[in-house]
Scaffold this motif. Structure first.
Motif, short mmCIF file in Angstrom:
data_model
loop_
_atom_site.label_atom_id
_atom_site.label_comp_id
_atom_site.label_asym_id
_atom_site.label_seq_id
_atom_site.Cartn_x
_atom_site.Cartn_y
_atom_site.Cartn_z
N VAL A 190 0.77 -1.11 -0.15
CA VAL A 190 0.00 0.05 -0.11
C VAL A 190 0.81 1.44 -0.09
O VAL A 190 0.72 2.20 -0.63
N LEU A 191 2.04 1.28 0.80
CA LEU A 191 2.93 2.31 0.72
C LEU A 191 3.39 2.55 -0.66
O LEU A 191 3.79 3.71 -1.04
N GLY A 192 3.88 1.40 -1.40
CA GLY A 192 4.38 1.40 -2.66
C GLY A 192 3.42 2.09 -3.59
O GLY A 192 3.55 2.56 -4.46
N MET A 193 2.05 1.67 -3.52
CA MET A 193 1.02 2.28 -4.15
C MET A 193 0.86 3.92 -3.82
O MET A 193 0.71 4.50 -4.98
N ALA A 194 1.06 4.17 -2.64
CA ALA A 194 0.76 5.64 -2.48
C ALA A 194 2.15 6.51 -3.20
O ALA A 194 1.90 7.57 -3.30
N GLN A 195 3.41 5.63 -3.08
CA GLN A 195 4.58 6.35 -3.70
C GLN A 195 4.37 6.58 -5.16
O GLN A 195 4.72 7.71 -5.75
N LYS A 196 3.21 6.00 -5.76
CA LYS A 196 2.98 6.30 -7.23
C LYS A 196 1.88 7.39 -7.41
O LYS A 196 1.43 7.50 -8.55
N LEU A 197 1.38 7.86 -6.54
CA LEU A 197 0.09 8.87 -6.48
C LEU A 197 0.55 9.88 -7.50
O LEU A 197 -0.52 10.43 -8.27
N ILE B 42 10.73 12.42 -12.76
CA ILE B 42 10.94 13.11 -11.83
C ILE B 42 10.48 12.96 -10.57
O ILE B 42 11.13 13.02 -9.17
N HIS B 43 9.32 12.43 -10.54
CA HIS B 43 8.49 11.80 -9.33
C HIS B 43 8.78 10.50 -8.84
O HIS B 43 8.49 9.92 -7.87
N ALA B 44 9.72 10.01 -9.52
CA ALA B 44 10.44 8.48 -9.27
C ALA B 44 8.91 7.73 -9.45
O ALA B 44 9.20 6.58 -8.48
N CYS B 45 8.14 7.81 -10.03
CA CYS B 45 6.74 6.66 -9.98
C CYS B 45 6.40 6.23 -11.41
O CYS B 45 5.16 5.90 -11.41
N TYR B 46 7.35 6.08 -12.25
CA TYR B 46 6.96 5.35 -13.41
C TYR B 46 6.56 4.12 -13.30
O TYR B 46 6.88 3.20 -12.29
N SER B 47 5.73 3.74 -14.09
CA SER B 47 5.49 2.35 -14.32
C SER B 47 4.86 1.95 -15.70
O SER B 47 4.43 2.75 -16.47
N ASP B 48 5.19 0.51 -16.22
CA ASP B 48 4.85 0.34 -17.53
C ASP B 48 3.32 0.00 -17.62
O ASP B 48 2.75 0.13 -18.74
N ILE B 49 2.72 -0.36 -16.49
CA ILE B 49 1.37 -1.03 -16.72
C ILE B 49 0.13 0.04 -17.31
O ILE B 49 -0.62 -0.40 -18.13
#
Length: 536
Positions: free
Chosen positions: A90-97, A113-120
């Protein structure tokens, strides 16, 4: 029941196991473990034997005492570890907010820049799921070359398809991509729970070592970057089945894991070599049969339906050039030109690495533990591969936990991986954004070197434990190989090198005379003293 701290007065563990072998000579490596295996119902508490874990436990009141009664309440280790993984996920998901709220859908570098990239979210539309296309069968519109079909193994493609089916239709494309990511994130969190429970049951006396996996920073940052956790969970279950002496089911799950990602195939090599050393050929055949059967069961229908779609993953991997995270990228960018025969060089290095690990499996004074060799072979693949995406750290985390369950070494390695993860996002922000926020090539090369050195550090520690079993944190109490299943406490049948020499010495020792001078026969013979000519 919990175990006590290591007793330094107990004799060190012998370096080679041989049923019925005689004790070793003084100053020589012993031929069998001198410490009896511990009772099966004892549980190792990391705070009792790991200084870093003991220091960290002070945050929650110190190491558990005799009234803790670990495992007798509803909060057994598996449930507690599952809860910790859920919280970390859940904390990892919050990091992607920041990306979920818009950075994924903005041009340029905000997601880096926000270090929250995802391929999905990007692949929901980019691979035809938004248009209702089916992977491997329907050609992706507007593509050519090697990427006309989905470039993922079949089981991962099925996982993506299920998530696409669960994604609500209607609304904007952005809304659908957000839902697609959220659904995948939930499914991947379930995979992480499966993985941590499997790790806790692989070393049954050491379930709390799995807390290293549950709290790993690499898991928090990279669990939803891609779909690697599916293969990680399946591979972890395979190792748990093997530890439970179920080689057929272990093979089935290795086959399924290989159908989701290629790296679990590497686990078969160490298992085959260790079965060879112990003469466990029936179990080896069951393992290989289960792996091949499960892999074919998943892949064969797609192979028959559309060979080109099925082979896209393998063709794309073969044609890939030097890419982010690899030593080869540094070499290419420094020289200004890539290696023309890169695949051959990598193939040779990987073969040499596997041969070295195979020699270690057969010649180490004591048979290595399954998870030690599994970690080494996957680490070798990571070190020489053409690309190292940040989520690849997930491949190594459960293996590192089982191979070297020491918080200090694990955290040193994880610190290097966190810096690499932040480094690649910062570098991509630099090269994709107009304002060049982030780090350039030189600093990114430094981040790659950190990743390589951190992994090599853990490799060295594991090899040291193999060669010096008394330094192995799993074996200090007399355990042999808790993850070994049918290999645990099994005598050696075929050995090479130093292991053969030690076994021969142990065999010859059975013919040595008893008494205080029993080991003199191993020494060089002395020349007879000349007769005294003055004696009458």
């Amino acid at each position: 029941m919990t175990s006590s701290a290591p007793d330094e007065s107990v004799g060190q563990i012998g370096p080679i196991e041989a049923a019925g072998a005689a004790p070793a000579a003084p100053g020589k490596a012993s031929a069998a473990p001198e410490v009896a295996p511990p009772p099966a119902n004892t549980v190792v508490v990391p705070a009792d034997e790991d200084p870093v874990a003991a220091a960290g436990s002070e945050v929650i009141g110190g190491p558990p005492g005799r009234r803790a009664l670990l495992g007798v309440s509803w909060w057994i280790p598996a449930r507690f570890l599952a809860l910790v993984v859920i919280v970390v996920s859940v904390l990892g998901m919050a990091q992607k907010l920041p990306c979920y709220d818009g950075a994924w859908f903005q041009p340029g570098s905000p997601q880096y820049i926000h270090a929250c990239y995802s391929d999905i979210p990007h692949l929901f539309g980019g691979r035809g799921f938004a248009a209702g296309l089916h992977p491997y069968v329907d050609r992706i519109p507007g593509t050519s070359g090697d990427l006309q079909f989905l470039e993922y193994p079949v089981l991962t493609g099925l996982f993506m398809q299920v998530a696409a089916w669960l994604t609500p239709g209607g609304g904007t494309q952005q809304s659908q991509e957000q839902w697609f990511w959220a659904i995948n994130a939930g499914l991947l969190m379930a995979c992480a729970v499966v993985a941590v429970v499997a790790v806790s049951r692989t070393h049954r006396r050491r379930p709390w070592d799995a807390l290293l996996f549950a709290l790993a920073p690499g898991l928090l940052l990279n669990s939803t970057v891609n779909w690697d956790l599916l293969a990680v969970a399946l591979a972890a279950v395979a190792l748990a089945w093997w530890a439970g002496s179920r080689p057929l089911w272990a093979g089935v799950f290795i086959g399924l894991a290989t159908a989701a990602k290629l790296y679990p195939l590497l686990l078969l090599g160490p298992l085959v070599m260790l079965c060879w050393r112990a003469g466990k050929w029936r179990e080896c055949r069951a393992l290989l049969g289960g792996a091949v059967g499960a892999w074919l069961l998943v892949n064969l229908p797609i192979m028959l339906a559309n060979w080109q779609g099925w082979s896209t993953f393998y063709v794309f991997s073969k044609h890939r050039k030097e890419d982010y995270g690899s030593f080869w990228l540094i070499l290419m960018q420094t020289r200004g030109v890539g290696l023309a025969n890169l695949d051959l060089v990598i193939g040779v290095l990987m073969v040499l690495g596997c041969l070295g690990i195979g020699w270690l499996a057969l010649s180490a004074p004591r048979r290595p533990r399954v998870t030690q060799l599994a970690f080494l072979v996957v680490a070798a693949f990571v070190l020489v591969n053409k690309v190292y995406s940040p989520q690849y750290v997930l491949w190594l985390i459960p293996l590192a936990v089982l191979a070297r369950p020491r918080w200090r070494d694990f955290l040193i390695w994880q610190a290097c991986e966190v810096l690499y993860t932040l480094g690649i996002w910062s570098h991509l922000g630099f090269v994709t954004g107009p304002k060049q926020h982030g780090i350039g090539d030189s600093w990114y090369h430094f981040a790659i070197v950190l990743h390589l050195l951190g992994t090599l550090y853990l490799v060295v520690m594991v090899i040291r434990d193999v060669l010096l079993p008394d330094r192995d944190p799993v074996r200090w109490d007399g355990s042999d190989d808790p993850s070994g299943g049918v290999l645990d406490q099994a005598p050696d049948v075929f050995v090479l090198g130093n292991a053969r020499q030690l076994r021969e010495e142990a065999s010859y020792a059975g013919y040595a005379p008893a008494g205080p001078e029993q080991w003199q026969w191993l020494d060089e013979p002395h020349a007879p003293e000349p007769a005294d000519s003055t004696r009458p």
